[in-house]
Design a protein around this motif. Sequence first.
Motif, mmCIF file in Angstrom:
data_model
loop_
_atom_site.group_PDB
_atom_site.id
_atom_site.type_symbol
_atom_site.label_atom_id
_atom_site.label_comp_id
_atom_site.label_asym_id
_atom_site.label_seq_id
_atom_site.Cartn_x
_atom_site.Cartn_y
_atom_site.Cartn_z
ATOM 1 N N PHE A 103 0.834 -1.191 0.000
ATOM 2 C CA PHE A 103 0.000 0.000 0.000
ATOM 3 C C PHE A 103 0.874 1.248 0.000
ATOM 4 N N ASP A 104 0.351 2.295 -0.611
ATOM 5 C CA ASP A 104 1.069 3.567 -0.647
ATOM 6 C C ASP A 104 0.638 4.496 0.481
ATOM 7 N N ILE A 105 -0.604 4.327 0.934
ATOM 8 C CA ILE A 105 -1.122 5.258 1.933
ATOM 9 C C ILE A 105 -2.258 4.610 2.725
ATOM 10 N N VAL A 106 -2.330 4.974 3.997
ATOM 11 C CA VAL A 106 -3.422 4.544 4.871
ATOM 12 C C VAL A 106 -4.331 5.746 5.095
ATOM 13 N N THR A 107 -5.628 5.532 4.977
ATOM 14 C CA THR A 107 -6.586 6.611 5.225
ATOM 15 C C THR A 107 -7.721 6.065 6.077
ATOM 16 N N CYS A 108 -8.712 6.911 6.362
ATOM 17 C CA CYS A 108 -9.821 6.469 7.217
ATOM 18 C C CYS A 108 -11.147 6.967 6.665
ATOM 19 N N VAL A 109 -12.221 6.406 7.194
ATOM 20 C CA VAL A 109 -13.562 6.902 6.896
ATOM 21 C C VAL A 109 -13.709 8.223 7.648
ATOM 22 N N PRO A 110 -13.967 9.326 6.946
ATOM 23 C CA PRO A 110 -14.038 10.630 7.618
ATOM 24 C C PRO A 110 -15.317 10.817 8.416
ATOM 25 N N MET A 111 -15.281 11.762 9.332
ATOM 26 C CA MET A 111 -16.424 12.104 10.171
ATOM 27 C C MET A 111 -16.860 13.531 9.842
ATOM 28 N N LYS A 179 -2.695 5.673 -6.388
ATOM 29 C CA LYS A 179 -2.262 5.186 -5.076
ATOM 30 C C LYS A 179 -2.975 3.895 -4.682
ATOM 31 N N ARG A 180 -2.226 2.987 -4.090
ATOM 32 C CA ARG A 180 -2.801 1.773 -3.509
ATOM 33 C C ARG A 180 -3.178 2.106 -2.068
ATOM 34 N N ILE A 181 -4.459 1.992 -1.756
ATOM 35 C CA ILE A 181 -4.995 2.586 -0.531
ATOM 36 C C ILE A 181 -5.556 1.538 0.428
ATOM 37 N N LEU A 182 -5.266 1.723 1.716
ATOM 38 C CA LEU A 182 -5.834 0.909 2.784
ATOM 39 C C LEU A 182 -6.755 1.816 3.593
ATOM 40 N N ILE A 183 -8.060 1.497 3.603
ATOM 41 C CA ILE A 183 -9.041 2.303 4.335
ATOM 42 C C ILE A 183 -9.325 1.652 5.686
ATOM 43 N N ILE A 184 -9.320 2.481 6.734
ATOM 44 C CA ILE A 184 -9.546 2.003 8.098
ATOM 45 C C ILE A 184 -10.864 2.555 8.649
ATOM 46 N N CYS A 197 -16.977 4.918 0.376
ATOM 47 C CA CYS A 197 -15.671 5.589 0.408
ATOM 48 C C CYS A 197 -14.764 5.031 -0.689
ATOM 49 N N ALA A 198 -14.756 3.719 -0.839
ATOM 50 C CA ALA A 198 -13.942 3.087 -1.872
ATOM 51 C C ALA A 198 -14.397 3.502 -3.268
ATOM 52 N N ARG A 199 -15.690 3.621 -3.449
ATOM 53 C CA ARG A 199 -16.239 4.020 -4.752
ATOM 54 C C ARG A 199 -15.764 5.426 -5.131
ATOM 55 N N ILE A 200 -15.787 6.340 -4.172
ATOM 56 C CA ILE A 200 -15.343 7.710 -4.438
ATOM 57 C C ILE A 200 -13.848 7.740 -4.754
ATOM 58 N N LEU A 201 -13.066 6.989 -4.007
ATOM 59 C CA LEU A 201 -11.627 6.916 -4.263
ATOM 60 C C LEU A 201 -11.353 6.303 -5.628
ATOM 61 N N ASN A 202 -12.125 5.294 -5.985
ATOM 62 C CA ASN A 202 -11.957 4.623 -7.269
ATOM 63 C C ASN A 202 -12.266 5.561 -8.437
ATOM 64 N N LYS A 203 -13.230 6.449 -8.250
ATOM 65 C CA LYS A 203 -13.565 7.426 -9.282
ATOM 66 C C LYS A 203 -12.409 8.385 -9.542
ATOM 67 N N CYS A 204 -11.532 8.516 -8.551
ATOM 68 C CA CYS A 204 -10.358 9.387 -8.699
ATOM 69 C C CYS A 204 -9.171 8.635 -9.290
ATOM 70 N N LYS A 205 -9.437 7.441 -9.811
ATOM 71 C CA LYS A 205 -8.436 6.634 -10.517
ATOM 72 C C LYS A 205 -7.276 6.205 -9.622
ATOM 73 N N CYS A 206 -7.629 5.745 -8.411
ATOM 74 C CA CYS A 206 -6.590 5.219 -7.529
ATOM 75 C C CYS A 206 -6.219 3.810 -7.977
ATOM 76 N N GLY A 207 -5.271 3.214 -7.286
ATOM 77 C CA GLY A 207 -4.901 1.837 -7.571
ATOM 78 C C GLY A 207 -5.793 0.906 -6.776
ATOM 79 N N GLU A 208 -5.235 -0.171 -6.258
ATOM 80 C CA GLU A 208 -6.020 -1.139 -5.496
ATOM 81 C C GLU A 208 -6.505 -0.546 -4.184
#
Length: 220
Positions: A103-111, A179-184, A197-208
């Motif tokens: 993975f290139d980056i770790v992110t989270c579900v925002p509040m 970016k290859r992303i890990l969502i927490i 969240c994954a769908r929105i990130l995918n629309k931005c042409k991220c990696g896995e």
Amino acid sequence: MTHFIDKIYSRIKGFLFTVRCPYCGKVIEPNKKCCDKCKKEFPKFPLVRYATGGYICTSPFPYDGIFRRAVLNFKFHNCGAYAELLSYEMVRAIKDVYSNKEFDIVTCVPMHKDTLKERGFNQAELLAQECAALLGMEYGNLLVKTKKNKTQHSIKAAERAKNVIGVYSPIDKNLIKGKRILIIDDIITTGSTLGECARILNKCKCGEICCCTLCTSLLL
């Protein structure tokens, strides 16, 4: 030398702060992540689910018993300090299930900002930051919650997918692209929140995209 410094730090921390088991509240030694009794209840293997859209999600615990209690204390009883202890088991699940992934980056579900103001912290963000540190990876906020919707646990499972549509937006598409992303997050129930969240990130042409939560609700 690093190991020696860590041992000294742990001893000093033990003198200054009382460390409690995040699952039962019992006082534990500073170098432990939980008490021996609770440790015996840990599942031997991580649990695997799929969020909406087919995104894989691993979790170390079921949302039940001592693990459910830990989540509720963590979120609603000013126990944000538990993030460090809880994240160790999440990292165990990540390394086990995603051993062949990078993975290139770790992110989270925002509040939403209003909810954040009320609670004082985003539990998913604290867990994500701790996981990133333990994994030696970059942490970054990639999404923002622009709409305050109903809380997922307050509505029926069949309504949850619709409830999260249109509530998240990318902060900067350039930070996401490729970016290859890990969502927490803390819990996966129907998988609608993580899936959106994954769908929105995918629309931005991220990696896995892969996901990890502290607990998984096996029964809806």
